[in-house]
Enzyme design. Structure first.
Site, PDB file in Angstrom:
ATOM      1  CB  SER A  66       9.861 -16.955 -34.758  1.00 17.98           C
ATOM      2  OG  SER A  66      10.848 -17.702 -35.421  1.00 17.98           O
ATOM      3  N   GLY A  67      12.255 -17.882 -32.593  1.00 16.65           N
ATOM      4  CA  GLY A  67      13.713 -17.982 -32.470  1.00 16.65           C
ATOM      5  C   GLY A  67      14.376 -17.975 -33.836  1.00 16.65           C
ATOM      6  CG  LEU A  68      13.758 -19.565 -38.514  1.00 16.29           C
ATOM      7  CD1 LEU A  68      15.164 -20.059 -38.789  1.00 16.29           C
ATOM      8  CD2 LEU A  68      12.735 -20.372 -39.310  1.00 16.29           C
ATOM      9  CG  ASP A 113      16.490 -21.234 -34.722  1.00 17.39           C
ATOM     10  OD1 ASP A 113      16.609 -20.753 -33.581  1.00 17.39           O
ATOM     11  OD2 ASP A 113      15.478 -21.860 -35.103  1.00 17.39           O
ATOM     12  CG  ASP A 151      11.003 -20.336 -30.497  1.00 18.07           C
ATOM     13  OD1 ASP A 151      11.259 -21.201 -29.641  1.00 18.07           O
ATOM     14  OD2 ASP A 151      11.404 -20.393 -31.681  1.00 18.07           O
ATOM     15  CG  ASP A 179      15.698 -21.278 -28.884  1.00 21.04           C
ATOM     16  OD1 ASP A 179      14.747 -21.409 -29.680  1.00 21.04           O
ATOM     17  OD2 ASP A 179      16.664 -20.525 -29.106  1.00 21.04           O
ATOM     18  CD  GLU A 201      13.167 -25.880 -29.315  1.00 19.59           C
ATOM     19  OE1 GLU A 201      12.418 -24.941 -29.667  1.00 19.59           O
ATOM     20  OE2 GLU A 201      14.060 -26.351 -30.026  1.00 19.59           O
ATOM     21  CE  LYS A 205      16.639 -24.401 -31.542  1.00 22.68           C
ATOM     22  NZ  LYS A 205      15.645 -23.410 -32.049  1.00 22.68           N
ATOM     23  CG  ASN A 233      14.644 -24.457 -37.346  1.00 22.58           C
ATOM     24  OD1 ASN A 233      14.115 -25.294 -38.069  1.00 22.58           O
ATOM     25  ND2 ASN A 233      14.017 -23.396 -36.899  1.00 22.58           N
ATOM     26  CB  SER A 234      12.365 -28.501 -35.292  1.00 25.31           C
ATOM     27  OG  SER A 234      12.294 -28.038 -33.988  1.00 25.31           O
ATOM     28  NE  ARG A 270       9.454 -26.595 -30.847  1.00 25.50           N
ATOM     29  CZ  ARG A 270       9.934 -25.678 -31.679  1.00 25.50           C
ATOM     30  NH1 ARG A 270       9.659 -24.385 -31.502  1.00 25.50           N
ATOM     31  NH2 ARG A 270      10.703 -26.034 -32.679  1.00 25.50           N
ATOM     32  CG  HIS A 296       7.405 -28.491 -34.203  1.00 24.98           C
ATOM     33  ND1 HIS A 296       6.605 -28.056 -35.218  1.00 24.98           N
ATOM     34  CD2 HIS A 296       8.580 -27.828 -34.357  1.00 24.98           C
ATOM     35  CE1 HIS A 296       7.252 -27.183 -35.957  1.00 24.98           C
ATOM     36  NE2 HIS A 296       8.466 -27.018 -35.464  1.00 24.98           N
TER      37      HIS A 296
END
Ligand code: SPV
Ligand code: MG
Length: 552
Positions: free
Chosen positions: A53-55, A65, A92, A94, A121, A127, A129-130, A166, A197
């Protein structure tokens, strides 16, 4: 098997494993991991794949992130994760850390590190975090993103390396049609799966998407926000893969916060100790066992014997000096006798030390020893103590009394022998520092004190002069080494002697004599002074002098 070799445990290439997860008719799961140890834990927990995970990776670095950690820093971390696991890792990735060209290089570098796939994504570099202002984040141009997917697919060398596209349309506030339009384009560009997502706390959006999507490509979801949804719902919706995306980092943060606050507040580890992983568990996760085995195989270190020290007796002749401690804990020159012995072993790189204690065993506080207890120390002798240490017997072992002081060369020279049984005999019967008459050694030849010494063997060890045996050749100092067959012979001898009614009274001389009677050769290593034992009050002053370097 080293950690790298572990990767070949499952001989199916990891990208093939990931593809199987994506394409399997069952609902499959990936767990987040963010470094080597969390990746290992995820695999040991039974997960078939990992979400890098990027986070979580940015969080464990302590940065945001938002592509603050460079892509090479991420790839370096993946290398650690890949090295210690054998299950597929989906990065992940990004936005692919740039344009199509960055994506091409990323795929190449990931394959070099045995990463099974990457998810990109459709946002813009850098980017965020979403779940942070998702609506305000611009989406990528569809054509540009499709070019990135194509570039990635064209640059992979393993046919099964997976690229997951994504779709962030729902996060950015677009409707399901936009999400479907994008997913369709990414499918056409060559994506191997679609990650849809959603930031809603219910699964409605992803379920509707799945219904419309009709499994044109495997569908991946990240139910971080709609976590309370039973997985059955996902199964029924035809989802292929669920990513538990951040739970390892969140679990470790919660644990670290709790532990750090507790230790800071209480200045004590007592309550915490049982709540945290043991140090041994950490060693296990690091693969320490494998390294020990490899050391045995590749590091031809000089093998050193194990030592068994007989130290169960009180030392009655020392009177009140041993009221509160066994003889071996008497301080000689500021250091307990036993500590002095252990220091001598250390000088010869001997680290495996077993001490058989009895009287006031609780007063023995010397580090780096294994303690065995002869509870019947006051009714039994040395062989009963020795039996208490049988679990510590080794194919190369030295058995010695605990009250010995000796110059270092004696032990050093004993280690040079390769014979099965070697007893150290002091040929200086006039050694004034060992004034008692115990353990007289009758040998095949006297000590000629030349470097061309005969092969000398022991005939017997006795407390008293033995009529008919002539002069004793010396005194056994209470140190004997057994190697290879020697260990077996000792074990046999102990079994035989244990059959005797008087076993409880037997000491080491009886063991040596029994071995000789059984036809085993007990070789003699002669020394001439340079040792003493502490038996009586008069020995104490001599021992202090000895410790200060004044010779006996
Ligand atoms: C991540 O784990 O970094 C993700 C998933 O991208 S999420 O944080 O849910 O956006
Ligand atoms: Mg991410």
């Amino acid at each position: 098997m080293n950690l790298q070799a572990k990767n070949h445990q499952n001989s199916t290439p990891r990208c093939v494993q990931l593809r199987k997860l994506l394409e399997s008719p069952d609902l499959e799961f990936l767990l987040e991991a963010h470094n080597g140890i969390s990746a290992r834990i995820a695999e040991q927990a039974g997960f078939k794949g990992i979400w890098a995970s990027g986070l979580a990776i940015s969080a464990q670095f302590g940065v945001r992130d938002s592509n603050e950690a460079s892509w090479t820093q991420v790839v370096d971390m993946l290398e650690f994760m890949s090295d210690v696991t054998s299950i597929p890792i989906l990065l992940d990735g990004d936005t692919g850390y740039g344009n199509f060209n960055n994506m091409r290089r990323l795929v190449k570098k990931l394959e070099q590190r045995n990463i099974a796939g990457v998810c990109i994504e459709d946002k813009v570099f850098p980017k965020t975090n979403s779940f942070i202002d998702g609506e305000r984040q611009p989406l990528a141009d569809i054509d540009e993103f499709c070019g990135k997917i194509k570039a990635g697919k064209d640059s992979q060398s393993a046919p099964d390396f997976c690229i997951v596209a994504r779709v962030e349309a729902l996060i950015a506030g677009w409707d399901i049609n936009e999400a479907l339009r994008r997913a369709e384009a990414y499918h056409a560009a060559g994506a191997d799966a679609i990650l849809i997502h959603s930031k809603l706390s219910r699964p409605d959006e992803v379920v509707s998407f799945a219904k419309e999507w009709q499994q044109r490509l495997p569908l991946v979801i990240v139910p971080t926000k709609y976590y309370s949804t039973p997985v059955e719902v996902f199964r029924e919706a035809g989802i292929s893969l669920v990513i538990w995306a951040n739970h390892m980092i969140r679990a470790s943060v919660a644990a670290m916060e709790q532990v750090s606050r507790h230790i800071q507040k209480h200045q004590s580890l007592v309550q915490i100790e049982d709540q945290i992983a043991s140090v041994d568990r950490i060693f296990e996760l690091q693969g320490a066992d494998e390294l020990s085995r490899a050391q045995q195989q590749y590091l031809k270190r000089k093998q050193t014997p194990h030592v068994i020290v007989l130290a169960a007796s009180r030392g009655h002749a020392l009177h009140e000096l041993t009221d509160d401690r066994p003889k071996v804990m008497l301080s000689i020159g500021g250091k307990p006798l036993l500590r002095r012995l252990v220091d001598e072993f250390k000088k010869q790189s001997i680290n495996n030390i077993t001490v058989v204690a009895g009287y006031k065993a609780e007063a023995i506080d010397v580090a780096n020893i294994k303690l065995r207890i002869n509870a019947a120390y006051d009714q039994t002798g040395e062989l009963s103590s020795l039996v208490c240490a049988e679990d510590a017997f080794h194919d190369d072992m030295i058995i010695m009394y605990g009250d010995l002081l000796f110059r270092s060369y004696i032990l050093h020279d004993l280690l040079e022998h390769e014979l099965e049984i070697v007893a150290v005999v002091d040929s200086n019967l006039n050694n004034p520092h060992t004034g008692h008459t115990q353990d007289l050694a009758y040998c095949s030849h006297p000590d000629n004190r030349s470097i061309f010494q005969h092969e000398v063997s022991l005939k017997c060890v006795c407390d008293q002069p033995v009529p008919g045996q002539g002069e004793a050749s010396g005194r056994w100092i209470g140190m004997v080494r057994f190697r290879q067959q020697g260990r077996k012979w000792v074990e046999e001898a102990l079994r035989e002697l244990q059959g005797r009614d008087d076993f409880a009274n037997l000491g080491m001389p009886e063991l040596l004599n029994h071995l000789i009677e059984q036809g085993h050769v007990v070789h003699v290593h002669y020394v001439h002074g340079h040792w003493l034992d502490v038996n009586a009050l008069v020995d104490i002053g001599r021992a202090h002098d000895f410790a200060r370097g004044i010779n006996p």
